[in-house]
Write a protein that holds these residues in place. Structure first.
Motif, PDB file in Angstrom:
ATOM      1  N   UNK A  50       0.810  -1.225   0.000  1.00  0.00           N
ATOM      2  CA  UNK A  50       0.000   0.000   0.000  1.00  0.00           C
ATOM      3  C   UNK A  50       0.843   1.276   0.000  1.00  0.00           C
ATOM      4  N   UNK A  51       2.152   1.157   0.248  1.00  0.00           N
ATOM      5  CA  UNK A  51       3.029   2.331   0.179  1.00  0.00           C
ATOM      6  C   UNK A  51       3.342   2.718  -1.266  1.00  0.00           C
ATOM      7  N   UNK A  52       3.123   1.808  -2.208  1.00  0.00           N
ATOM      8  CA  UNK A  52       3.409   2.069  -3.611  1.00  0.00           C
ATOM      9  C   UNK A  52       2.178   2.624  -4.316  1.00  0.00           C
ATOM     10  N   UNK A  53       2.384   3.631  -5.146  1.00  0.00           N
ATOM     11  CA  UNK A  53       1.298   4.175  -5.963  1.00  0.00           C
ATOM     12  C   UNK A  53       0.961   3.148  -7.044  1.00  0.00           C
ATOM     13  N   UNK A  54      -0.323   2.906  -7.242  1.00  0.00           N
ATOM     14  CA  UNK A  54      -0.735   1.980  -8.299  1.00  0.00           C
ATOM     15  C   UNK A  54      -0.500   2.619  -9.658  1.00  0.00           C
ATOM     16  N   UNK A  55      -0.111   1.820 -10.638  1.00  0.00           N
ATOM     17  CA  UNK A  55       0.157   2.391 -11.966  1.00  0.00           C
ATOM     18  C   UNK A  55      -1.127   2.792 -12.683  1.00  0.00           C
ATOM     19  N   UNK A  56      -1.006   3.806 -13.541  1.00  0.00           N
ATOM     20  CA  UNK A  56      -2.107   4.146 -14.437  1.00  0.00           C
ATOM     21  C   UNK A  56      -2.171   3.128 -15.567  1.00  0.00           C
ATOM     22  N   UNK A  57      -0.997   2.635 -15.980  1.00  0.00           N
ATOM     23  CA  UNK A  57      -0.924   1.576 -16.983  1.00  0.00           C
ATOM     24  C   UNK A  57       0.145   0.575 -16.536  1.00  0.00           C
ATOM     25  N   UNK A  58      -0.219  -0.695 -16.555  1.00  0.00           N
ATOM     26  CA  UNK A  58       0.723  -1.772 -16.285  1.00  0.00           C
ATOM     27  C   UNK A  58       1.013  -2.483 -17.602  1.00  0.00           C
ATOM     28  N   UNK A  59       2.275  -2.478 -18.017  1.00  0.00           N
ATOM     29  CA  UNK A  59       2.711  -3.240 -19.182  1.00  0.00           C
ATOM     30  C   UNK A  59       3.202  -4.583 -18.649  1.00  0.00           C
ATOM     31  N   UNK A  60       2.574  -5.658 -19.088  1.00  0.00           N
ATOM     32  CA  UNK A  60       2.775  -6.967 -18.476  1.00  0.00           C
ATOM     33  C   UNK A  60       3.249  -7.993 -19.496  1.00  0.00           C
ATOM     34  N   UNK A  61       4.473  -8.483 -19.296  1.00  0.00           N
ATOM     35  CA  UNK A  61       5.009  -9.558 -20.121  1.00  0.00           C
ATOM     36  C   UNK A  61       4.325 -10.865 -19.702  1.00  0.00           C
TER      37      UNK A  61
END
Length: 149
Positions: A50-61
């Motif tokens: 929860x300390x990390x900001x969630x991404x607006x876009x996740x590029x996922x291999x």
């Protein structure tokens, strides 16, 4: 990090692909903050922290060690606070089965990894530009589907 910068996260185990990706983002005009994780386990740990900001876009291999991209996609879409993340599959696979499976599981975008830098830059610019409009205008992101080759 700038207030309106798009937060981008790439999950990819290939160091060369991460460098290629980072260089492409440095050349686009939209403000972004790009971070990386190296495998599926690291991705899920990052997203669940929860300390990390969630991404607006996740590029996922799709093909990563420890936990595959498909396994991560399924877990993300089943997790209440993660399910609305825009997910761009970023894979060497052009298999119709992979494309269909990932869309069924909730991916928004499917990108076959390009072999040249200019194509990558063009694709990333398209994805980020479309998402930037959603990000800044409050448009409904539920309909955001895109497939790029």
């Amino acid at each position: 990090m700038q207030k309106n910068a798009l937060h981008i996260l790439l999950a990819d185990d290939d160091e060369d692909d991460r460098l290629f990706f980072k260089d492409a983002f440095e050349e686009i005009k939209i403000q972004t903050n790009v971070n990386f994780v190296h495998d599926g386990m690291q991705l899920m740990d990052h997203l669940m922290n929860t300390d990390n900001k969630l991404p607006d876009i996740l590029f996922l291999d799709l093909n990563m060690p420890k936990k595959t991209g498909k396994e991560c996609l399924i877990e993300i879409k089943k997790t209440e606070h993660l399910k609305d993340i825009i997910i761009a599959i970023y894979s060497t696979s052009s298999s119709e089965e992979d494309i269909e499976d990932t869309f069924i599981q909730g991916a928004n975008i499917y990108i076959k990894k390009p072999s040249d830098f200019n194509t990558l830059k063009k694709i990333i610019n398209e994805v980020v530009t479309v998402n930037w409009h959603y990000h800044t205008s409050g448009l409904n992101r539920d309909n955001f589907l895109l497939r790029l080759k």
